[in-house]
Design an enzyme around this catalytic site. Structure first.
Site, PDB file in Angstrom:
ATOM      1  N   HIS A 114      37.428  24.448 -16.652  1.00  0.00           N
ATOM      2  CA  HIS A 114      37.969  25.789 -16.897  1.00  0.00           C
ATOM      3  C   HIS A 114      39.348  26.003 -16.261  1.00  0.00           C
ATOM      4  CE1 HIS A 114      34.388  27.122 -18.849  1.00  0.00           C
ATOM      5  NE2 HIS A 114      33.629  27.030 -17.776  1.00  0.00           N
ATOM      6  N   ASP A 150      29.463  20.472 -22.100  1.00  0.00           N
ATOM      7  CA  ASP A 150      29.072  21.629 -21.294  1.00  0.00           C
ATOM      8  C   ASP A 150      28.872  22.829 -22.216  1.00  0.00           C
ATOM      9  OD1 ASP A 150      29.734  24.157 -19.627  1.00  0.00           O
ATOM     10  OD2 ASP A 150      29.577  22.613 -18.090  1.00  0.00           O
ATOM     11  N   HIS A 152      29.636  25.800 -21.857  1.00  0.00           N
ATOM     12  CA  HIS A 152      30.773  26.711 -21.839  1.00  0.00           C
ATOM     13  C   HIS A 152      32.020  25.991 -22.358  1.00  0.00           C
ATOM     14  CE1 HIS A 152      28.021  28.064 -18.557  1.00  0.00           C
ATOM     15  NE2 HIS A 152      28.212  29.216 -19.163  1.00  0.00           N
ATOM     16  N   ASP A 230      24.181  22.429 -18.894  1.00  0.00           N
ATOM     17  CA  ASP A 230      23.735  23.812 -18.967  1.00  0.00           C
ATOM     18  C   ASP A 230      23.388  24.274 -20.382  1.00  0.00           C
ATOM     19  OD1 ASP A 230      26.443  23.431 -19.370  1.00  0.00           O
ATOM     20  OD2 ASP A 230      27.089  24.872 -17.865  1.00  0.00           O
TER      21      ASP A 230
END
Length: 287
Positions: A114, A150, A152, A230
Site C-alpha cells: 500500500h 492479497d 486488498h 486475507d
C-alpha cells in the site's frame, strides 16, 4: 526453500492493531516445528539507499522518522524506518537468492504493497514489491511481473510501477474493500481483477487463474508475489472464501511458471495464517 526473516521485526506493536507481531512469531514456530518442508534460513541483507529511492521520494524517507502517525491505520512506531528497511533488506536478499536458483519467501513485517512513492498507508511504510521489482530490472531482468493475491488492492505498487518499462502488475482483490482502488486497468502495464465480497470459492479461483494466464502472456523472466492470505474464509478484515487448499494450489500454479519467484508476505490476519503460509510454500515447492 529459503526463508528470509528476522525475529526483531516482531518487536513493534500497538495494542489492538491487526498488524500484530504474532503473525510472524506463530508462523515461525509452525515452520520450525514442521518436517514436511526442508527450510534454510536467511537474514535481511544491507539496503542500498538508491534501491529505495527508485521507488520512493527522499521526503518520504525523512517523514518516516517524524514521530507522528501517518493515518488512522498506520501508526508511527519508534524506529519504524529501521523496521521497514529491514523488511526491504529481506526482500532484496530473497531476490538475489531467487536469481541464483533458490525457492524463497520473505517472512517479515511491516508489509509493503500500500505504500506509495510519498505516503505510508495501510500498515505499509516502504513498498517492498515495487522496490524489489525495480531492483530486478536494474540488475538486468528483462520482464518483471508482480502478482498480488492479497485481498486488498496493491495501490502503492500500482502507483509506483505505473508505465515503468519492463514491469507489469496483476492484482486480484476484493472490491469494495480498503483502499477502494483497483476497479479497472490503468496505464499500459497495471491489470486489476476486482471481486465482490463473498465471491464463491470456485469463481475466486477461476479469476486467480485468469490473472495468471494474463501474466503468462507477458512472458516474465521473474515474478514477485505479494503474498497476502486475507482472502481466506475466516480472515477478520475481509469477506472472501478461499480455503487452505487454495493457497497450496496458488503456490503450485506459480511454480509451474518455470521462472524465479520472489514471494513477500503481505496481509493475512486470521489465527490460521501459519497453516496457510505452509500450504502455499509446500505448493511452491511441488510437495
Amino acid at each position: 526453500m529459503k526463508i528470509f526473516t528476522d525475529e526483531r521485526c516482531t518487536t513493534y506493536f500497538r495494542l489492538g492493531h491487526p498488524e500484530r507481531p504474532e503473525r510472524i512469531a506463530t508462523t515461525l514456530k509452525k515452520l520450525k516445528s514442521q518436517t514436511a518442508l526442508p527450510i534454510a534460513w536467511g537474514a535481511p541483507g544491507p539496503v542500498d539507499e538508491q534501491a529505495i529511492l527508485r521507488a520512493h521520494a527522499r521526503e518520504h524517507l525523512e517523514r518516516l522518522r517524524e514521530p507522528r502517525d501517518f493515518d488512522a491505520d498506520t501508526p508511527f512506531y519508534e524506529d519504524i524506518d529501521r523496521y521497514a528497511r529491514a523488511s526491504v533488506g529481506a526482500a532484496l536478499a530473497a531476490l538475489h537468492a531467487a536469481r541464483a536458483g533458490d525457492s524463497v519467501f520473505s517472512l517479515m513485517r511491516p508489509p509493503g504493497h500500500h505504500a506509495t512513492r510519498q505516503r505510508a498507508m495501510g500498515f505499509c511504510y516502504l513498498n517492498n514489491p515495487a522496490i524489489t521489482a525495480l531492483a530486478a530490472v536494474a540488475a538486468g531482468e528483462k520482464r518483471v511481473a508482480v502478482y498480488d493475491f492479497d485481498v486488498h488492492h496493491g495501490n502503492g505498487t500500482e502507483a509506483i510501477l505505473l508505465n515503468q518499462p519492463n514491469t507489469a502488475v496483476y492484482s486480484i482483490h476484493q472490491h469494495p474493500c480498503y483502499p477502494g482502488t483497483g476497479t479497472r486497468n490503468v496505464g499500459d502495464n497495471c491489470f486489476n481483477f476486482p471481486l465482490p465480497p463473498q465471491t464463491p470459492r470456485g469463481e475466486y479461483r477461476h479469476v486467480l487463474e485468469s490473472a495468471l494466464e494474463h501474466l503468462r502472456s507477458f512472458k516474465p523472466s521473474l515474478v514477485i508475489v505479494s503474498a497476502g492470505f486475507d482472502a481466506y474464509l475466516h480472515d477478520p478484515l475481509a469477506q472472501e472464501t478461499l480455503e487452505r487448499e487454495d493457497f497450496h494450489w496458488l503456490g503450485a500454479s506459480l511454480r509451474r511458471l518455470g521462472v524465479p519467484i520472489v514471494s513477500l508476505l503481505e496481509g493475512g490476519y486470521s489465527e490460521d495464517l501459519p497453516d496457510l503460509i505452509l500450504a502455499y510454500l509446500t505448493g511452491l515447492e511441488g510437495k
